[in-house]
Enzyme design. Structure first.
Site, PDB file in Angstrom:
ATOM      1  CG  ASP A  98      -6.125   2.852   0.125  1.00 39.82           C
ATOM      2  OD1 ASP A  98      -5.147   2.072   0.278  1.00 39.82           O
ATOM      3  OD2 ASP A  98      -6.684   3.017  -0.969  1.00 39.82           O
ATOM      4  CG  HIS A 117      -4.958 -15.539  -6.730  1.00 36.48           C
ATOM      5  ND1 HIS A 117      -4.278 -16.060  -7.817  1.00 36.48           N
ATOM      6  CD2 HIS A 117      -6.248 -15.421  -7.110  1.00 36.48           C
ATOM      7  CE1 HIS A 117      -5.134 -16.237  -8.811  1.00 36.48           C
ATOM      8  NE2 HIS A 117      -6.333 -15.857  -8.417  1.00 36.48           N
ATOM      9  CG  ASP A 118      -7.404 -19.103  -6.967  1.00 33.86           C
ATOM     10  OD1 ASP A 118      -7.905 -18.073  -6.487  1.00 33.86           O
ATOM     11  OD2 ASP A 118      -7.371 -19.351  -8.185  1.00 33.86           O
ATOM     12  CG  ASP A 157      -9.490 -16.497 -14.398  1.00 34.17           C
ATOM     13  OD1 ASP A 157      -8.800 -16.747 -13.394  1.00 34.17           O
ATOM     14  OD2 ASP A 157     -10.738 -16.497 -14.387  1.00 34.17           O
ATOM     15  CG  ASP A 201      -1.240   1.634  -3.811  1.00 32.73           C
ATOM     16  OD1 ASP A 201      -0.002   1.585  -4.005  1.00 32.73           O
ATOM     17  OD2 ASP A 201      -1.743   2.134  -2.774  1.00 32.73           O
ATOM     18  CG  ASP A 232      -1.797   1.179   1.344  1.00 37.02           C
ATOM     19  OD1 ASP A 232      -2.049   1.819   0.312  1.00 37.02           O
ATOM     20  OD2 ASP A 232      -2.264   1.458   2.473  1.00 37.02           O
ATOM     21  CG  ASN A 281      -3.250   5.307  -1.097  1.00 39.56           C
ATOM     22  OD1 ASN A 281      -3.234   4.185  -0.579  1.00 39.56           O
ATOM     23  ND2 ASN A 281      -4.147   5.673  -1.973  1.00 39.56           N
TER      24      ASN A 281
END
Ligand code: TEU
Ligand code: CA
Length: 543
Positions: free
Chosen positions: A24, A320-321, A198, A28, A20, A22
């Site tokens: 939040d 990521h799965d 995908d 990003d 990250d 910024n």
């Protein structure tokens, strides 16, 4: 044949959990740019970027509402251009995630498609329900339940193999294929060097007839690796991809070796590589959610089948799965460091392009969550709720989710021991694993014995050796705990021996060490718990 994408190491970035910039709490694109030097230092040559496109995030970006724009959470198209440029400066290429089986239901095409007389109606798969008020067929979804959703506005159902917010595109419509070509060109022209595609072997539905009865994915036989699917892949390759210096790796679901060959053997001119799941499923039944006992010999059998069966493999242990590999095949409690290194040793000594998932290089483990409310993943919630409908006790449901949830891989990257793990100064979108105090990048960077340092050595070793990249794979030995295999080319051979247990083991190999996860210099045949040794033999020693 030699190719640049066979020689480089790929690193998968899951943007919202990477860095990250910024505050939040969401990773990003500027955050990614700020970490490029770390990736270079590791030896990465290609980044696979999980989706950064405009998306309502029902499935964390795998539900795209605009293929040619960036999710404002991640930045802007200008940020993306800067990422391409900064990566290029460091000789790092970028491949994009191509998610075309479905769009978001918030994509403009789908909003149009809801109107029965719209030219976009045929972009998706619409059908009337059956006379008895039931959905058009009996297919079941990857995320559980039926694949049909009724739409009040047009009085028909639309098909979704995944979540109901992910309507499937209709690949029998040539206009859809034309749109995909535009998307490919858009990103290739901006600087992409290829695509991770995908669920690319299920995009073409041959018929919508009922599927034969099945425990999971009822209906699969009507859409897995169909001839129409192969034709589309050849068309995309011929008309677009072949005009660029790029490659594709397909995420191909439920494939066996025969299927995979048809999808990625070079003479077929479809994909360049595929991700299959067999090796990660040696200790599972039916699906990821039903574990069984791990046996190393079973793993070697599966590896051998694919290593010898395909001319080129995509080698991955995490994405990521999937749960984290050190928590899956390794021992993340008693032998965290050594078993993580053993798994890395295996990955970099197999024949194929290695794909490292963010955090794998520091041995990140499964999450430490204690209840469903801490989870974000749509699939985990769907499955947990479905199990509830079958009156399975909550403790059992939680056990299943805990070991298999996709959120295991999605907790933020552990960059340092600082508050927020160096990932964010804000409130992270998904909880950080509290073991970041002991497992983090900054500490490991300082330690020559760390998992990170070992990964660097492994990558350097592979990069320096034609035998490790291109040599022939031969299985040598296996039992329930130990496997050994060789990689050979000309007069050079490596022997890789891996002990997947917490006991000492004896084997019949001796020799000089190329690398080991215990730092030893010589090997006389006795392995320590979770020890990995790579022996190197030259000239006459090699028969
Ligand atoms: O995954 C497809 C897939 O079949 C799985 O691995 C899936 O996530 C599921 O867990 C099976 O149990 C791809 C993406 O990698 C995944 O993140 C997306 O959710 C999915 O496609 C839909 O786009
Ligand atoms: Ca941010």
């Amino acid at each position: 044949m030699k190719q640049w994408w066979k020689e480089r190491v790929v690193y998968q970035i899951y943007p919202r959990s990477f860095q990250d910039s910024n505050g939040d709490g969401i990773g990003d694109i500027p955050g990614i740019i700020s970490r490029l030097d770390e990736l270079k230092d590791l030896g990465v040559g290609i980044i696979w970027l999980s989706p950064v496109y405009a998306s309502p995030d029902a499935d964390n970006g795998y539900d795209i509402s605009d293929y040619m724009d960036i999710n404002p959470k991640f930045g802007t198209l200008e940020d993306m251009d800067r990422l391409f440029a900064e990566a290029e400066k460091r000789d790092i290429k970028i491949i994009m995630d191509l998610v075309i089986n479905h769009t978001s239901d918030e994509h403009r095409w789908f909003s149009e498609s809801r109107k029965k007389d719209s030219p976009y109606r045929d972009y998706y798969i619409w059908r009337e329900g059956k006379k008895n008020g039931r959905p058009p067929n009996n297919w079941t979804s990857f995320f559980m339940g039926n694949v049909w959703e009724y739409d009040e506005q047009s009085g028909e159902y639309y098909l979704h193999l995944f979540d109901k917010k992910q309507p499937d595109l209709n690949f029998r419509n040539p206009k859809v294929i034309r749109e995909v070509k535009d998307i490919l060109r858009f990103w290739l022209d901006r600087g992409a060097s290829g695509f991770r595609c995908d669920v690319i072997n299920v995009i073409y539905k041959t018929t919508l007839d009922d599927g034969k009865r099945a425990i999971i994915l009822q209906g699969l036989e009507h859409y897995r690796s169909q001839e129409g699917n192969h034709e589309i892949l050849r068309e995309l390759r011929h008309d677009v991809l072949s005009k660029y210096d790029c490659f594709t790796v397909g995420e191909t679901v439920m494939v066996d070796l025969e299927d995979a060959k048809e999808l990625c053997e070079p003479e077929r001119e479809e994909l360049d590589m595929v991700f299959y799941f067999d090796h990660l499923e040696v200790d599972r039944r039916i699906s990821r959610y039903f574990p069984k006992k791990f046996k190393a010999n079973k793993l070697l059998d599966v590896l051998t089948k694919w290593q010898q069966g395909l001319s080129w493999n995509a080698i991955y242990l995490e994405n990521h799965d999937q749960p984290r590999i050190v928590s899956h095949f390794g021992d993340d409690v008693r032998y965290h460091e050594r078993s993580a290194k053993l798994l890395g040793t295996m990955q970099f000594t197999l024949r194929g392009t290695p794909f490292v998932y963010q955090g794998q290089e520091i041995g990140m483990t499964n999450f430490d969550f204690t209840g469903m409310s801490q989870l974000n993943d749509v699939e985990s919630h769907n499955i947990y709720n479905l199990m509830g409908k079958f009156f399975l006790p909550a403790s059992f449901r939680w056990k299943i989710i805990k070991s298999s949830s996709r959120d295991n891989a999605r907790t933020p990257m552990q960059w340092s021991a600082k508050l927020g793990a160096g990932f964010t100064i804000g409130m992270p979108w998904l909880g950080i694993n509290q073991n970041y105090h002991t497992i983090n990048y900054a500490d490991q960077k300082q330690q020559p014995e760390s998992i990170l340092s070992y990964y660097k050595q492994l990558i350097a070793l592979r990069s320096s050796s034609d035998t490790l990249r291109y040599g022939v794979f031969t299985p040598l030995y296996s039992d329930r705990h130990v496997i050994a295999y060789a990689r050979k080319q000309n007069n050079e051979q490596y022997i890789i021996i891996l002990n997947f247990s917490d006991e000492n083991k004896k084997v019949n190999y001796r020799g000089d060490i190329a690398i080991s996860n215990t730092g030893r210099n010589e090997f006389h045949g006795e392995l320590m718990p979770w020890e990995a040794v790579v022996l190197k033999q030259c000239d006459k020693e090699v028969q």
